[in-house]
Motif scaffolding. Structure first.
Motif, short mmCIF file in Angstrom:
data_model
loop_
_atom_site.label_atom_id
_atom_site.label_comp_id
_atom_site.label_asym_id
_atom_site.label_seq_id
_atom_site.Cartn_x
_atom_site.Cartn_y
_atom_site.Cartn_z
N ARG A 15 0.72 -1.18 0.07
CA ARG A 15 0.02 0.06 0.14
C ARG A 15 1.08 1.14 0.05
NH1 ARG A 15 -4.25 1.84 4.68
NH2 ARG A 15 -5.01 3.60 3.76
N ASP A 16 0.84 2.23 -1.09
CA ASP A 16 1.92 3.14 -1.17
C ASP A 16 1.51 4.35 -0.61
OD1 ASP A 16 -0.11 4.00 -3.21
OD2 ASP A 16 1.52 4.00 -4.82
N THR A 17 0.04 4.47 -0.01
CA THR A 17 -0.37 5.81 0.35
C THR A 17 0.33 6.22 1.45
OG1 THR A 17 -2.46 4.64 0.25
CG2 THR A 17 -2.58 7.07 0.81
N PRO A 18 0.76 7.42 1.67
CA PRO A 18 1.60 8.19 2.79
C PRO A 18 0.57 8.09 3.97
CG PRO A 18 1.08 9.76 1.31
CD PRO A 18 0.69 8.40 0.63
N ARG A 19 1.19 7.78 5.00
CA ARG A 19 0.25 7.84 6.26
C ARG A 19 0.82 8.37 7.49
NH1 ARG A 19 -1.49 1.63 5.56
NH2 ARG A 19 0.37 1.71 4.01
N THR A 20 1.70 9.10 7.45
CA THR A 20 2.23 9.61 8.58
C THR A 20 1.09 10.51 9.20
OG1 THR A 20 4.53 9.83 7.66
CG2 THR A 20 4.23 11.16 9.63
N VAL A 21 0.32 11.40 8.63
CA VAL A 21 -0.53 12.06 9.21
C VAL A 21 -1.89 11.59 8.27
CG1 VAL A 21 -1.70 14.22 9.68
CG2 VAL A 21 0.66 13.83 9.97
N ASN A 22 -2.93 10.86 8.80
CA ASN A 22 -4.00 10.56 8.03
C ASN A 22 -5.23 11.38 8.61
OD1 ASN A 22 -6.12 9.22 6.73
ND2 ASN A 22 -5.29 7.37 6.94
N LEU A 23 -5.99 12.12 7.32
CA LEU A 23 -7.07 12.96 7.92
C LEU A 23 -8.27 12.38 7.09
CD1 LEU A 23 -5.52 16.41 7.23
CD2 LEU A 23 -5.67 15.24 9.59
N ASP A 24 -8.31 11.09 6.32
CA ASP A 24 -9.06 10.62 5.60
C ASP A 24 -10.50 10.33 6.53
OD1 ASP A 24 -11.04 9.14 4.03
OD2 ASP A 24 -9.42 8.29 2.73
N PRO A 25 -11.62 11.11 6.29
CA PRO A 25 -12.67 10.70 7.47
C PRO A 25 -13.12 9.30 7.19
CG PRO A 25 -13.41 13.00 5.68
CD PRO A 25 -11.98 12.06 5.46
N LEU A 26 -12.75 8.51 6.12
CA LEU A 26 -13.31 7.25 6.24
C LEU A 26 -12.18 6.50 6.99
CD1 LEU A 26 -14.02 6.44 2.36
CD2 LEU A 26 -15.54 6.29 4.44
N GLN A 27 -11.32 6.94 7.34
CA GLN A 27 -10.11 5.93 7.92
C GLN A 27 -9.62 6.48 9.37
OE1 GLN A 27 -7.20 6.34 4.77
NE2 GLN A 27 -8.32 5.02 3.43
N THR A 28 -9.57 7.72 9.64
CA THR A 28 -9.19 7.91 11.05
C THR A 28 -9.65 7.29 12.32
OG1 THR A 28 -10.86 9.56 11.15
CG2 THR A 28 -8.82 10.35 10.50
N GLY A 29 -11.05 6.85 12.02
CA GLY A 29 -11.59 5.95 13.30
C GLY A 29 -11.35 4.58 12.96
N GLY A 30 -10.65 4.22 11.86
CA GLY A 30 -10.59 2.67 11.43
C GLY A 30 -9.15 1.95 11.63
N LEU A 31 -8.44 3.24 11.97
CA LEU A 31 -6.82 2.72 12.26
C LEU A 31 -7.00 1.58 13.06
CD1 LEU A 31 -5.35 6.27 11.75
CD2 LEU A 31 -5.32 4.32 10.13
N LEU A 32 -6.17 0.64 13.14
CA LEU A 32 -5.94 -0.53 14.00
C LEU A 32 -5.28 -0.12 15.18
CD1 LEU A 32 -5.78 -3.73 11.77
CD2 LEU A 32 -8.01 -2.61 12.42
N THR A 33 -5.63 -0.50 16.37
CA THR A 33 -4.79 -0.34 17.44
C THR A 33 -3.75 -1.59 17.51
OG1 THR A 33 -6.44 -2.13 18.64
CG2 THR A 33 -7.20 0.34 18.96
N PRO A 34 -2.96 -1.45 18.30
CA PRO A 34 -1.77 -2.64 18.40
C PRO A 34 -2.46 -3.81 18.54
CG PRO A 34 -0.94 -0.71 19.36
CD PRO A 34 -2.30 -0.52 19.23
N GLU A 35 -3.39 -3.97 19.41
CA GLU A 35 -3.93 -5.05 19.78
C GLU A 35 -4.73 -5.78 18.72
OE1 GLU A 35 -4.68 -2.32 21.47
OE2 GLU A 35 -3.37 -2.70 23.30
N ALA A 36 -5.52 -4.92 17.80
CA ALA A 36 -6.21 -5.35 16.74
C ALA A 36 -5.27 -5.92 15.42
CB ALA A 36 -6.99 -4.35 16.07
#
Lengths: 384, 384
Positions: A15-36
């Motif tokens: 996945r080549d999308t840069p993601r140091t800072v992610n502001l994508d409304p679809l994605q900010t709440g779905g980023l996995l925790t380490p446990e996930a």
């Protein structure tokens, strides 16, 4: 592996999308925790949770799916019953399909997510949209909601079979007066779904306190889970209808086709759950709202206007303005995406400059400051 | 993370099932390839595939979802069109829902998976089951199929709206004469679904060659993908109906609620695809069938009878006999599960001794030999 040339593009893909800072409304709440992320690998195999299944997904004791579905989740969403589904849209369709007959009417807010409308179309319902107030607020008022229900009554001779409120909506992050709207729906005798795909897992949320008869939530959008996975909440009054069992297969619920999230999806939701409970506590959410408001002010200081609720009450925000658009006229429409990508900032859709939405959830003040500095630098670079 | 005691059971949970040898029919075809395990972590975040999405999941070029869904997958399943869904049952429901009206009839084989029946009930259809032949064969014959269609005609005044054939079924691993059955369905003017949840991804399968109008397949059951994920195939004749777009949202397909497998699920399917193509080649599958037949003979040599097709043509097999049941009468019904777990052999349901199913897919002759040796040792231990 395969000698077939046409297959070489498949297999493992980076996945080549840069993601140091992610502001994508679809994605900010779905980023996995380490446990996930750990749970993903542990439970990734197909049907992994079924090792000890006696025939009903929600009854599995090991892993503790039963306790999650029947104890923690109902309490978390503030509803009598909960189920894990394949996503918020699947929850909405299941409710609509169970509660209505083809040709019935559903009233929903004019800020509804497209999937609410498509779910209603799949259930073969007639959809009446409640108009929003004009720009820049785009609010859904109880008055407009009542008027829409009245219209359906006049048009079809009876109140709509169902209503839906998006809380908050996915365009402006507006939080309508849910309590007032569910109250008036009930005054008309209309049961109401709250679509909390951007609420459940992000902010304090109790369906019953808002007057919901049903709620839908999204695991991959807002509960730090690997999708597709969602939650459905229903209160006692309508539970028998929505959770109806097959007449021939007594332990299979019809609307869920027997079972839904069977492996990594439900296990990542469970893995992230303690962290999600934590981040939805009032004191955590207040920090998120304060960060969103700070970011909104900063954006306005460079000439972008934040639409919708102001001061804002949610991490999802819509901005409009000509500062980047003007630059795009001198360069090209992808310059903003390119420049942000250069700094590993992701989330504003490629090609958008005049209006775009973004989410500040979990980004933190420091990284939000970096985003603002970057945006200011971009303006300087092109306007210099 | 959280101080809340009731949450301590959630978070990351280890999977304690022994899995050196896995014979679970639900799991042998869903074990992830190394490529899929990598893809899980890379694409696990919610909505990860949507970075470059213009509004239609199946049109995403990066990653190569478009090529997968519109080129490789239709060719792989031998159908005009393919879509990725949330599972085989969701594929079946989507087809039934799009193709029928409530009250219509569907004819399906008496070996159908429960989810086919529940999907039909969700679509509010009347179900006519084609009786299977008596034990030990449990075959679905074209004659019985024709008779069931005739019965529906006489009962309802017209042929059923739809038919379904399970190929193979999930109890006996029987492969019916699909070509003959689809032919006769067509003679009655009835379109037919082939449920290939245990075929697609395990064995050579071309829907059109079998005469299917629609097919359903399972990613987590048979395509080495992390579920829930499945495939749907439809031929040109019915494509407009099954793939119908929303009248208001022109790029959203109604039966899929806009989009389905959004992240790790589709990406693990794509990651495993080259390996899955490889294992479904005739020469690979012949080895699997030969292993299954060898295992069946070995089981019969210790007194268990293999039901269904003989010689067997699939890795999923059902065994019946009293050798382990007799021991359970002297010990307890969980002895077999315990003894196998001791040797890290998983897949025969806890508590079963008199009849059980298992799958030999991908286990290999050496490990199957180890299973047989273990079973013989268990018999010796308790009968000694």
């Amino acid at each position: 592996m395969s000698q077939d040339l046409s297959l070489q593009k498949f297999g493992f893909i980076k996945r080549d999308t840069p993601r140091t800072v992610n502001l994508d409304p679809l994605q900010t709440g779905g980023l996995l925790t380490p446990e996930a992320r750990e749970a993903l690998l542990e439970w990734g195999d197909g049907y992994s949770v079924c090792d000890y299944c006696g025939g009903m997904l929600d009854q599995i004791k090991t892993p503790p799916i039963f306790d999650f579905v029947h104890k923690s989740l109902p309490s978390f969403i503030g509803m009598d019953h909960a189920r894990v589904t394949n996503g918020a849209r699947e929850s909405k369709f299941a409710i609509m399909h169970a509660m209505t007959s083809p040709g019935d009417w559903i009233v929903m807010d004019g800020n509804a997510h497209y999937s609410s409308i498509v779910a209603a179309q799949r259930a073969r319902l007639n959809v009446k949209l409640v108009p929003k107030t004009p720009a820049p607020d785009y609010k859904i008022t109880p008055e407009a909601y009542a008027a829409a229900i009245e219209e359906v009554k006049q048009q079809s001779g009876k109140p709509p079979a169902l209503a839906l409120l998006t809380y908050p909506d996915g365009s402006y992050g507006n939080l309508a007066d849910a309590k007032a709207i569910t109250n008036l729906a009930h005054d008309f005798g209309v049961p109401i779904i709250i679509n909390g795909a951007y609420a459940i897992g992000r902010m304090p949320f109790k369906g019953k306190d808002l007057g919901a008869d049903f709620v839908a939530g999204s695991g991959h959008k807002s509960m730090a889970a690997s999708g597709p996975v969602g939650v459905l909440g229903v209160n006692e009054q309508y539970a028998a209808k929505v959770l109806q069992k097959s007449p021939t297969h007594k332990n299979k619920e019809i609307e869920f086709l027997g079972c839904t999230a069977r492996g990594a999806t439900i296990m990542t939701m469970i893995a992230s759950f303690p962290a999600v409970v934590e981040r939805t506590k009032p004191e955590s959410w207040e920090k998120e709202v304060s960060n969103a408001r700070w970011f909104s002010e900063q954006m306005e200081s460079i000439g972008m206007k934040q639409l919708g609720d102001k001061p804002h009450n949610h991490d999802l925000m819509f901005f409009e303005g000509t500062v980047f658009y003007d630059i795009s006229q001198k360069t090209d429409r992808y310059f903003l995406y390119r420049e942000l990508k250069e700094k590993s900032i992701h989330g504003i859709k490629p090609g958008l400059t005049k209006n775009f939405k973004l989410s500040t959830l979990g980004v933190g003040r420091e990284k939000l400051g970096f985003v603002m500095d970057t945006l200011k630098d971009i303006i300087k670079k092109y306007d210099g």
